[in-house]
Scaffold this motif. Structure first.
Motif, PDB file in Angstrom:
ATOM      1  N   VAL A  31      -9.364   1.969  -4.316  1.00  0.00           N
ATOM      2  CA  VAL A  31      -7.914   2.103  -4.381  1.00  0.00           C
ATOM      3  C   VAL A  31      -7.502   2.335  -5.831  1.00  0.00           C
ATOM      4  O   VAL A  31      -8.199   1.923  -6.764  1.00  0.00           O
ATOM      5  CB  VAL A  31      -7.206   0.839  -3.835  1.00  0.00           C
ATOM      6  CG1 VAL A  31      -7.426   0.705  -2.336  1.00  0.00           C
ATOM      7  CG2 VAL A  31      -7.677  -0.417  -4.566  1.00  0.00           C
TER       8      VAL A  31
ATOM      9  N   TYR B  12       0.835  -1.195   0.000  1.00  0.00           N
ATOM     10  CA  TYR B  12       0.000   0.000   0.000  1.00  0.00           C
ATOM     11  C   TYR B  12       0.875   1.252   0.000  1.00  0.00           C
ATOM     12  O   TYR B  12       2.099   1.190   0.206  1.00  0.00           O
ATOM     13  CB  TYR B  12      -0.882   0.040   1.260  1.00  0.00           C
ATOM     14  CG  TYR B  12      -1.864  -1.081   1.398  1.00  0.00           C
ATOM     15  CD1 TYR B  12      -3.161  -0.970   0.892  1.00  0.00           C
ATOM     16  CD2 TYR B  12      -1.507  -2.258   2.050  1.00  0.00           C
ATOM     17  CE1 TYR B  12      -4.071  -2.010   1.049  1.00  0.00           C
ATOM     18  CE2 TYR B  12      -2.413  -3.288   2.201  1.00  0.00           C
ATOM     19  CZ  TYR B  12      -3.688  -3.162   1.698  1.00  0.00           C
ATOM     20  OH  TYR B  12      -4.579  -4.176   1.844  1.00  0.00           O
TER      21      TYR B  12
ATOM     22  N   ARG C 243      -4.567   3.918  -1.456  1.00  0.00           N
ATOM     23  CA  ARG C 243      -5.903   4.209  -0.940  1.00  0.00           C
ATOM     24  C   ARG C 243      -6.310   5.626  -1.362  1.00  0.00           C
ATOM     25  O   ARG C 243      -5.607   6.588  -1.076  1.00  0.00           O
ATOM     26  CB  ARG C 243      -5.916   4.079   0.583  1.00  0.00           C
ATOM     27  CG  ARG C 243      -5.690   2.651   1.071  1.00  0.00           C
ATOM     28  CD  ARG C 243      -5.250   2.602   2.514  1.00  0.00           C
ATOM     29  NE  ARG C 243      -3.919   3.209   2.662  1.00  0.00           N
ATOM     30  CZ  ARG C 243      -3.308   3.398   3.819  1.00  0.00           C
ATOM     31  NH1 ARG C 243      -3.911   3.028   4.942  1.00  0.00           N
ATOM     32  NH2 ARG C 243      -2.109   3.940   3.864  1.00  0.00           N
TER      33      ARG C 243
ATOM     34  N   HIS D  82      -8.271   1.506   6.588  1.00  0.00           N
ATOM     35  CA  HIS D  82      -8.894   1.532   5.260  1.00  0.00           C
ATOM     36  C   HIS D  82     -10.359   1.915   5.416  1.00  0.00           C
ATOM     37  O   HIS D  82     -11.089   1.290   6.188  1.00  0.00           O
ATOM     38  CB  HIS D  82      -8.783   0.150   4.602  1.00  0.00           C
ATOM     39  CG  HIS D  82      -8.775   0.186   3.116  1.00  0.00           C
ATOM     40  ND1 HIS D  82      -7.967  -0.607   2.341  1.00  0.00           N
ATOM     41  CD2 HIS D  82      -9.478   0.946   2.241  1.00  0.00           C
ATOM     42  CE1 HIS D  82      -8.185  -0.353   1.065  1.00  0.00           C
ATOM     43  NE2 HIS D  82      -9.110   0.579   0.981  1.00  0.00           N
TER      44      HIS D  82
END
Length: 361
Positions: free
Chosen positions: A295, A255, A341, A280
């Motif tokens: 995302v 991420y 994200r 998240h």
């Protein structure tokens, strides 16, 4: 019609039935006579052949979809709200269906059975108080499950800002007023039982008719609960077998911010985030409705499952970019996925209603 929409429609049918029942109980704050005068309008449609078929059909379909949701889960990671909804959801259809069918069968088996509110309240408040708590439990379980589901659906809609101030108080007020009506009508029934021997004799005569068919009704209840319990075990068995079968196939996802997550192959990006405590956003708890978990896929897109119709619809609604996916819908089939994200972990329902206000150009 998609399974998600079918589940929503059947849930709204069940909630309409419970709302009518509670509205009828509210009238008990005025009088037992008011409850009886409004009963044909509020409850009568559900006692017709079409109404019974609609209610039973909605309960059965909602039950089947709930079991399907359990069986197709890929992870046990869920919020406390989701856990409560799962429990209440599994309890709702059999409780409602059992109540409706038993009442219908009582009327069919004993044609002279008088299923008025006076009769039923006399049973609850005088002859069998334990059954009263059972029925109140049914109503509260169904209402809480329905209210949470309705709120979770509406809060993501732009119209919520206009109707939220009305809907939320109603969701709290309806069961409270229904309980007050139930108590006040019960007090009136107890007074009538003690002061009207003829009416008490009429109630007792009706109860004798019901007692005569208690065993057949109990056998039906037990058979239904046995079958439903077996289906619940099968659903959880399917879920458990999937977890055991895939426990050795591991994948890794990276991420933004230098974070990473590991887990079983086949889990969604959001499930991997939750299992690894990666912050998240997921306002709708991973149902593909809100778009807050999306995302941007920087690399490894080939290691994700293709988009489905529900995901494409939500991505289009929130104006997502070409490389964006819903983390709750994109399942990871291999390592090498790198995702950013789009929204901060603290994004709330307003990010679903007004998505463009949360995205930095």
């Amino acid at each position: 019609m998609s399974l998600r929409r079918l589940r929503l429609v059947t849930g709204l049918v069940l909630m309409a039935f419970v709302t009518g029942h509670m509205a009828n109980l509210m009238l008990g704050m005025h009088s037992l006579a008011a409850m009886e005068s409004w009963r044909p309008w509020l409850m009568g449609p559900w006692r017709s052949g079409i109404g019974i078929a609609l209610l039973a059909g909605a309960a059965l379909v909602h039950m089947a979809l709930g079991l399907y949701a359990v069986g197709t889960r890929r992870s046990a990671a869920m919020s406390k709200t989701d856990l409560v909804q799962l429990f209440l959801g599994l309890a709702t259809p059999p409780l409602l269906l059992n109540h409706a069918v038993v009442m219908h069968m009582a009327g069919e088996v004993t044609p002279n059975f008088d299923a008025t509110f006076g009769q039923m309240l006399a049973v609850y408040w005088s002859f069998s108080p334990g059954y009263a708590f059972q029925q109140l439990g049914v109503v509260m379980v169904v209402w809480i499950h329905a209210a949470v589901g309705l709120y979770s659906w509406l809060v993501l809609k732009p119209v919520w800002k206009r109707i939220g101030g009305l809907v939320l108080p109603l969701l709290f007020a309806v069961p409270i007023l229904a309980l007050l009506g139930f108590a006040e009508a019960g007090r009136e029934v107890l007074e009538k039982l003690s002061g009207d021997p003829a009416w008490r004799a009429h109630i007792t005569d009706n109860l004798k008719r019901v007692v005569a068919v208690t065993n057949p009704l109990e056998r039906f209840q037990n058979a239904f609960l046995l079958v439903y319990g077996a289906l619940v075990l099968v659903a959880f068995g399917v879920f458990g077998s999937r977890v055991l079968r895939e426990r050795f196939a591991r994948v890794t996802i990276a991420y933004d911010g230098g974070l990473s997550a590991q887990g079983r192959r086949g889990l969604s990006i959001l499930e991997l985030s939750r299992l690894n405590d990666v912050p998240h956003a997921h306002v709708c708890s991973g149902r593909g409705r809100c778009g807050t978990c999306r995302v941007r896929i920087e690399s490894g897109g080939a290691q994700l499952t293709p988009t489905n119709e529900a995901e494409r619809g939500t991505l289009a609604r929130v104006g997502a970019g070409a490389s964006e996916r819903l983390a709750c819908q994109a399942r990871v089939t291999g390592s090498g996925v790198v995702a950013t994200r789009v929204l901060p972990p603290y994004a709330d329902a307003s990010a679903a209603r007004l998505p463009h206000e949360w995205v930095t150009p």
